[in-house]
Design a protein around this motif. Structure first.
Motif, PDB file in Angstrom:
ATOM      1  N   LYS A 151     -14.214 -20.881  54.484  1.00 16.15           N
ATOM      2  CA  LYS A 151     -13.578 -22.185  54.769  1.00 16.15           C
ATOM      3  C   LYS A 151     -13.281 -22.315  56.261  1.00 16.15           C
ATOM      4  CE  LYS A 151     -11.525 -22.713  50.194  1.00 16.15           C
ATOM      5  NZ  LYS A 151     -10.323 -22.569  49.372  1.00 16.15           N
ATOM      6  N   THR A 152     -12.910 -21.188  56.877  1.00 14.98           N
ATOM      7  CA  THR A 152     -12.608 -21.213  58.315  1.00 14.98           C
ATOM      8  C   THR A 152     -13.840 -21.599  59.127  1.00 14.98           C
ATOM      9  OG1 THR A 152     -10.875 -19.575  58.062  1.00 14.98           O
ATOM     10  CG2 THR A 152     -11.838 -19.760  60.248  1.00 14.98           C
TER      11      THR A 152
ATOM     12  N   GLU B 208     -12.121 -31.873  59.097  1.00 17.81           N
ATOM     13  CA  GLU B 208     -12.222 -31.678  57.649  1.00 17.81           C
ATOM     14  C   GLU B 208     -13.426 -32.445  57.103  1.00 17.81           C
ATOM     15  OE1 GLU B 208      -9.010 -29.187  57.542  1.00 17.81           O
ATOM     16  OE2 GLU B 208     -10.376 -29.679  55.929  1.00 17.81           O
TER      17      GLU B 208
ATOM     18  N   GLU C  44     -16.216 -23.467  58.172  1.00 19.30           N
ATOM     19  CA  GLU C  44     -16.431 -24.915  58.011  1.00 19.30           C
ATOM     20  C   GLU C  44     -15.419 -25.706  58.844  1.00 19.30           C
ATOM     21  OE1 GLU C  44     -18.548 -25.119  53.647  1.00 19.30           O
ATOM     22  OE2 GLU C  44     -16.373 -25.322  53.717  1.00 19.30           O
ATOM     23  N   ARG C  45     -14.189 -25.233  58.821  1.00 18.20           N
ATOM     24  CA  ARG C  45     -13.175 -25.943  59.616  1.00 18.20           C
ATOM     25  C   ARG C  45     -13.486 -25.866  61.110  1.00 18.20           C
ATOM     26  NH1 ARG C  45      -9.130 -22.850  56.498  1.00 18.20           N
ATOM     27  NH2 ARG C  45      -8.756 -24.041  54.604  1.00 18.20           N
TER      28      ARG C  45
ATOM     29  N   ARG D 259     -11.867 -18.453  63.752  1.00 12.48           N
ATOM     30  CA  ARG D 259     -11.999 -19.910  63.916  1.00 12.48           C
ATOM     31  C   ARG D 259     -12.321 -20.263  65.365  1.00 12.48           C
ATOM     32  NH1 ARG D 259      -8.502 -24.722  61.192  1.00 12.48           N
ATOM     33  NH2 ARG D 259      -9.402 -26.413  62.398  1.00 12.48           N
TER      34      ARG D 259
END
Lengths: 396, 426
Positions: free
Chosen positions: A262-263, A2, A265-266, A380
């Motif tokens: 967001k995925t 994160e 980035e995760r 991911r």
């Protein structure tokens, strides 16, 4: 992995406001604008580029329509398109037929691909009383040919928009509109530059929604919002992670779900450049504010070194060159090619872009999505593996 | 299905013309002919012929490969090379053919292009296709941007734009590639011959207004449009072909005969249909048989208008050579907006006294297919006739499900029969 951002309340609130705008498929803020500006027009426009300055000059509000994301159940839209057509037109039709776009007085359909072209006809048949224009962006970039043709289109559109809104064309402030959109695009360029330099201060999950809010807001309000974010982001306390720096391509029209960003980035990626929403960022330079404003808009389309699957590339040497230059200038370590399923322009372009990347020894990975893609785990895993391979075996 | 295929004399004539053209292409290098690759809709055949350039149409290669059962392997080759399963199979068939040595459908090697003449008419994919071919051949490319008929008619601005490009971009590119000077008088001669052949094609297509129809305007129609839509428009050979074809059809009208199918004369015409969309090429005969076995004859189709709406009055005009070429490019069927396409098909249903309307939606072609479901409903609403919708592909054999297509067609024909019986009873 994160991001370890200090969560400044002001940024959180600002991003939440953007997310709220995007999630409101009934276009509450557009309806509010309309109520506050009686007699003025609201004109929708689809990807990938429309000269919004014309709508603004006619006293109207341009509103970007990029589909409905993952929240809207598609029923009527699916009845209009076969399974092998991309998702965007079905959600646009669903929005239209369910009354969610009733606040729009008209629509502009740019010459992005055959699907959006034919969608203009479906729109005319479905909403015969609404103003509908197909924007045939020239693929001949000579001012005496494509330029003359394009200027004729822009003159006609401005005249019609003024008629719709009851504005005398002599009083249409096109130069003022150009100034307003130049200011907005300058702010967005600064935002992209900040992200490329320090992606931990301006992560793409924030940048994306911040930019996307520009589809729905009056341009001046959006500029203020972006400038405010810039000030806050520069001042925020954040430290870099050992992420892979990637550029993202293929998402110029149908947008991925925000969760996909967001995925990435995760999965350990800093997206330091992307081709999301070119309709808000083109041209990537100031439009001339001093000469004839229509000529300036024409030149902005003809002369800017834009690279997009919907725009003709004049020679082999040009193909992929803007992408390679961008990879180098943003110090991206690889490219993620993420295109919507059944997107002919992006997917026909892909082998050529990947070939150019191979020749430049830039690593890449590819996958497809739809605006309502819900299953993020495979993405991911793929993005995570790509990021790991860059960190383990990359040259940096 | 019988093995010995019955063919009309005009089909044999055309077969000779096509094989002769492929042979010329195969010998282009030794004969010193220059070659331009170009697309069918909005093609500039007369202009290319005026420079003695031989045209190659990649879509025609693809469909010929489809009919000869070669396309599946070519598509697989292109997909192995990184082309998406989602995109146009004409493109992949062509790229695959090139990757496997560029041997054409007749088994002869195709020459590489001296020029890619990208006439960007009615199909976005054309632009990407020639960018891909340009990478393969690294040759000169010229782009003619043909605007869409968004307003339902050809505007002066659009015509002027195309004419100026023809004059200042296309013709200089052809001069450079061919090494020959532009000779407008020569172009006019080709255009005059085009107009003669176009008159006869229109006569043939409109013969389907007779009952029984002497032609099938879809399965037979794709043969009838062949010479005019490809390498032969403007030639004496095309004029002769259409003269012969017209005589053949005239004779059928006089004898009250129906069209010739691969299994002989079609005798019982139970249903007259209008069809929208291209045919499937990989199973062409099997597909056609599903119609004639049920007594269904196609009396008008949109596919036979992709290379020009001659039946709506357009003719190449030697007195206005470049303007006329521009109007031709602008006027092809897939360059019409959706409301105009609906108007045209409604007119066909009425003018040709059709019993029904069918869409063959092909996966490969967004230009044709996107919006067809809406068109179907609009045409049903305006004609009061039921429509049918089937899905196949152009040249990807994986997308032709014979059982599904046959099932749908049979159900549709049953419904038409029942409607007719009900109407007769009341």
């Amino acid at each position: 992995m994160e991001s370890r951002l200090t969560p400044p309340t002001a940024i959180g609130a600002l991003i939440a406001r953007c997310e709220e705008l995007i999630a409101d498929l009934d276009l509450g803020n557009v309806r509010a604008w309309r109520a506050a500006h009686p007699g003025r027009v609201v004109i929708g426009y689809l990807p990938i580029y429309a000269p919004r300055e014309l709508v603004h000059a006619a006293g109207g509000l341009p509103v970007g329509i990029v589909g409905a994301g993952e929240e809207l159940e598609i029923v009527r839209g699916d009845a209009c398109f076969q399974s092998y057509i991309c998702h965007l037109p079905r959600s646009v039709i669903e929005l239209g037929l369910s009354g969610k776009l009733d606040s729009l007085d008209g629509m502009i359909f740019p010459s992005t691909c055959d699907v959006i072209r034919n969608l203009s006809g479906i729109w005319s048949l479905s909403f015969p009383k609404k103003w509908v224009r197909y924007l045939d962006l020239p693929q001949n970039f000579d001012a005496s040919m494509g330029g003359v043709f394009y200027r004729g289109i822009l003159e006609g559109m401005l005249r019609e928009l003024c008629e719709l809104s009851g504005v005398d064309p002599k009083h249409a402030d096109l130069r003022g509109a150009i100034r307003a959109f130049n200011a907005n695009r300058r702010a967005l360029r600064e935002l992209y530059a900040l992200r490329a330099a320090e992606p931990w201060r301006a992560p793409t999950s924030e940048v994306y929604v911040l930019v996307r809010a520009g589809l729905l807001l009056p341009v001046e309000e959006h500029t203020t919002m972006v400038e405010r974010y810039l000030g806050l982001a520069k001042a925020r306390e954040a430290r870099p992670l050992d992420n892979a720096r990637v550029a993202l391509r293929g998402a110029f029209c149908e947008q991925p779900p925000i969760e996909l960003v967001k995925t990435l980035e995760r999965a350990g990626c800093y997206v330091v450049d992307d081709d999301f929403l070119p309709m808000l960022r083109w041209p990537e330079r100031d439009v001339d504010e001093s000469g004839d404003p229509l000529d300036a808009l024409v030149a902005a389309w003809l002369d800017t070194p834009l690279e997009a699957p919907s725009r003709y590339t004049r020679c082999n040497a040009e193909k992929g060159q803007v992408l390679i230059d961008t990879v180098r200038s943003t110090r991206a370590e690889g490219v993620i090619f993420a295109a919507p399923s059944f997107c002919d322009p992006a997917l026909l372009d892909r082998p050529m872009l990947l070939g150019a990347l191979d020749r430049a020894k830039i690593v890449h990975t590819s996958f497809k999505y739809a605006e309502n893609t819900g299953q993020m785990q495979p993405i991911r895993e793929q993005a995570g593996t790509f990021a790991d391979s860059i960190k383990l075996w990359g040259e940096a | 299905m019988t093995n010995s295929v019955v063919k009309e004399p005009s089909m044999l004539l055309q077969k000779d013309m096509i094989s002769g053209h492929y042979s010329k292409l195969a010998r282009a290098e030794e004969t010193g002919n220059t070659v331009a690759y170009t697309f069918v809709p909005g093609n500039l055949t007369e202009l290319m012929l005026a420079f003695d350039m031989l045209p190659v149409h990649p879509e025609i290669n693809a469909l010929q490969n489809g009919m000869r059962k070669l396309s599946g392997e070519y598509i697989a080759e292109a997909e192995r090379a990184g082309h998406s399963e989602d995109v146009c199979t004409y493109v992949k068939c062509d790229i695959g053919m090139s990757l496997k040595g560029n041997v054409g459908p007749t088994g002869e090697k195709m020459p590489p292009p001296n020029l890619l003449l990208l006439s960007y008419t009615g199909c976005f994919t054309f632009m990407k296709w020639f960018e891909l071919l340009r990478e393969r051949y690294d040759c000169a490319t010229t782009m003619l941007h043909v605007p869409y008929q968004a307003e339902g008619h050809i505007t002066k601005d659009a015509r002027d734009y195309v004419v100026k490009q023809l004059r200042e971009v296309t013709i200089p590119a052809l001069e450079k590639a061919s090494g020959k000077r532009y000779d407008e008088d020569r172009l006019k001669e080709f255009l005059a011959r085009s107009a003669k052949a176009e008159d006869d094609l229109v006569w043939v297509l409109e013969s389907a207004k007779h009952t029984p129809s002497p032609i099938d305007a879809y399965f037979g129609g794709v043969y009838y449009i062949g010479p005019l839509f490809t390498a032969f428009r403007g030639t004496e050979a095309a004029v002769e072909y259409y003269r012969a074809l017209r005589k053949e059809v005239q004779s059928r009208i006089e004898n009250g005969e129906g069209p010739l199918t691969p299994e002989g004369q079609m005798r019982d015409q139970r249903f007259r249909l209008v069809v929208e969309g291209p045919p499937n090429w990989t199973h062409f005969r099997e597909f056609w048989k599903m119609f004639y076995d049920e007594g269904a004859v196609v009396v008008a189709s949109s596919y036979t208008k992709v290379g020009g709406l001659y039946d709506r009055g357009f003719r190449h005009d030697p007195d206005r050579p470049l303007e006329s070429l521009a109007e031709y490019c602008l006027g092809c069927y897939t360059n019409l907006n959706l409301p105009s396409r609906v108007d045209l098909l409604v007119d066909y249903v009425n003018d040709y006294h059709a019993d029904g309307f069918l869409v063959n939606s092909v996966k490969s072609c967004d230009s044709f297919s996107s919006g067809q479901l809406v068109m179907l409903r609009e045409i049903e609403k305006r004609t009061g006739l039921p429509g049918a919708f089937i899905e196949t592909d152009l040249v990807d054999p994986r997308y032709f499900s014979a059982a599904n297509v046959k099932n749908r067609l049979e159900s549709y024909f049953q419904m038409l029969s029942q409607k007719r019986a009900t109407a007769n009873a009341s």
